[in-house]
Write an enzyme that holds these catalytic residues in place. Structure first.
Site, PDB file in Angstrom:
ATOM      1  N   ARG A   1       0.780  -1.295   0.092  1.00  0.00           N
ATOM      2  CA  ARG A   1       0.089   0.000   0.116  1.00  0.00           C
ATOM      3  C   ARG A   1       0.871   1.438  -0.082  1.00  0.00           C
ATOM      4  O   ARG A   1       0.504   2.130  -0.830  1.00  0.00           O
ATOM      5  CB  ARG A   1      -0.986   0.010   1.270  1.00  0.00           C
ATOM      6  CG  ARG A   1      -2.063  -1.168   1.037  1.00  0.00           C
ATOM      7  CD  ARG A   1      -3.070  -0.986   2.374  1.00  0.00           C
ATOM      8  NE  ARG A   1      -3.753   0.191   2.034  1.00  0.00           N
ATOM      9  CZ  ARG A   1      -4.802   0.449   3.214  1.00  0.00           C
ATOM     10  NH1 ARG A   1      -4.498  -0.002   4.390  1.00  0.00           N
ATOM     11  NH2 ARG A   1      -5.364   1.512   3.043  1.00  0.00           N
TER      12      ARG A   1
ATOM     13  N   CYS B   1      -1.189   5.769   8.942  1.00  0.00           N
ATOM     14  CA  CYS B   1      -1.421   4.349   8.528  1.00  0.00           C
ATOM     15  C   CYS B   1      -2.779   4.729   7.736  1.00  0.00           C
ATOM     16  O   CYS B   1      -2.497   5.495   6.901  1.00  0.00           O
ATOM     17  CB  CYS B   1      -1.820   3.581   9.859  1.00  0.00           C
ATOM     18  SG  CYS B   1      -3.255   4.054  10.763  1.00  0.00           S
TER      19      CYS B   1
END
Length: 290
Positions: A187, A245
């Protein structure tokens, strides 16, 4: 931009054996069960079928976060609403609190971080969570819990509390300090993005998957091992450190790991879900910070 976490006489995590001893002592901690799974449904039914004796269930999606929107998928909850949830759970300002989840540690760390950010000075996470507790033979119960009302009143941003970053603060820290991206490497690189508008990372941020802070047993690595890991990522010196995050949950787990290592860090609570929602903000891709 950054507030250093409070210095506490107690470490940020405790083991099953340590919790067992404290629960048998004269000042047992308040227990919060924050089991959670990304995408839901909530795990209240799992809690009701078996939890640590005396533990109160807290729902991350609705009680440890505000409504999803431009501030991200798990924006910070309204402080007064959060305070009411904590008081109903029996949390008081001067009473110790221990938080656990199913074992991953992300949700427990989110509750830990929120309590620290709002001024509670004695909150810890059960290392390994419920999985470690039951593996060690710890008892669980399905009995309903009705705690006495606590007196905790949130004081967001209290001096000595956990540090908080906004989007501009995170961007500045990526340039002038160390900004760690706690998501999985794919990611960060932008290879895939299963949830948010676009893949990639904040320019200047360093890939530091929080999954690498724990061992195969689900327990945090030893403090010296974590210090060595974070030193290799540029954290642990004089430069300020921040973490983000996807939505401010697994990032809290990395902030907790940093604290175990003796390194203070701030959390960008909106994280990538907030950053990427604004098409005017820059996005970097690939394995390097830039």
């Amino acid at each position: 931009m950054t507030v250093k976490p409070a210095k506490s006489a107690k470490p940020a995590i405790l083991s099953v054996s340590e919790l067992t001893a404290e629960l048998a002592g004269g000042r047992p901690p308040v227990l919060l069960d924050v089991r959670w799974q990304l995408g839901g449904p909530d795990l209240r039914a799992a809690y009701e079928s078996g939890h640590l004796p005396g533990a109160v269930y807290v729902d991350l999606d609705h009680e440890l976060a505000g409504p999803a929107g431009s501030g991200g998928r798990h924006p910070l909850p309204d402080p007064e609403a959060f305070g009411a949830v904590m008081r109903r759970a029996g949390v008081s300002a001067q009473a110790p609190v221990v938080v656990y989840d199913g074992g991953q540690g992300w949700a427990a760390a989110r509750a830990w971080w929120l309590l620290r950010w709002t001024g509670h000075g004695d909150v810890r996470v059960l290392d390994g969570g419920l999985a470690a507790w039951t593996a060690a033979g710890g008892a669980v119960t399905a009995e309903a819990v009705a705690p006495a009302e606590g007196d905790f009143k949130p004081n967001p941003g209290a001096e000595g509390g956990a540090g908080l970053l906004d989007a501009d603060g995170a961007a500045a820290l990526a340039r002038a300090g160390v900004l760690l991206d706690a998501r999985a490497g794919e990611r960060y690189r932008g290879d895939v993005e299963p949830i948010d508008r676009v893949g990639g990372h904040i320019p200047g941020a360093v890939s530091a998957p929080t999954s690498e802070n724990v061992g195969a047993d689900g327990l945090f690595l030893a403090p010296d091992v974590l210090r060595e890991r974070f030193a290799g990522l540029g954290a642990g010196g004089s430069a300020p450190v921040g973490v983000y995050c996807g939505s401010g949950v697994s990032g809290a787990h990395e902030v907790l790991a940093l604290e175990v290592a003796g390194i203070g860090a701030a959390l960008y609570a909106g994280s990538w879900s907030e950053w990427s929602s604004d098409p005017t903000r820059p996005v970097a891709t690939g394995p390097t910070p830039q």
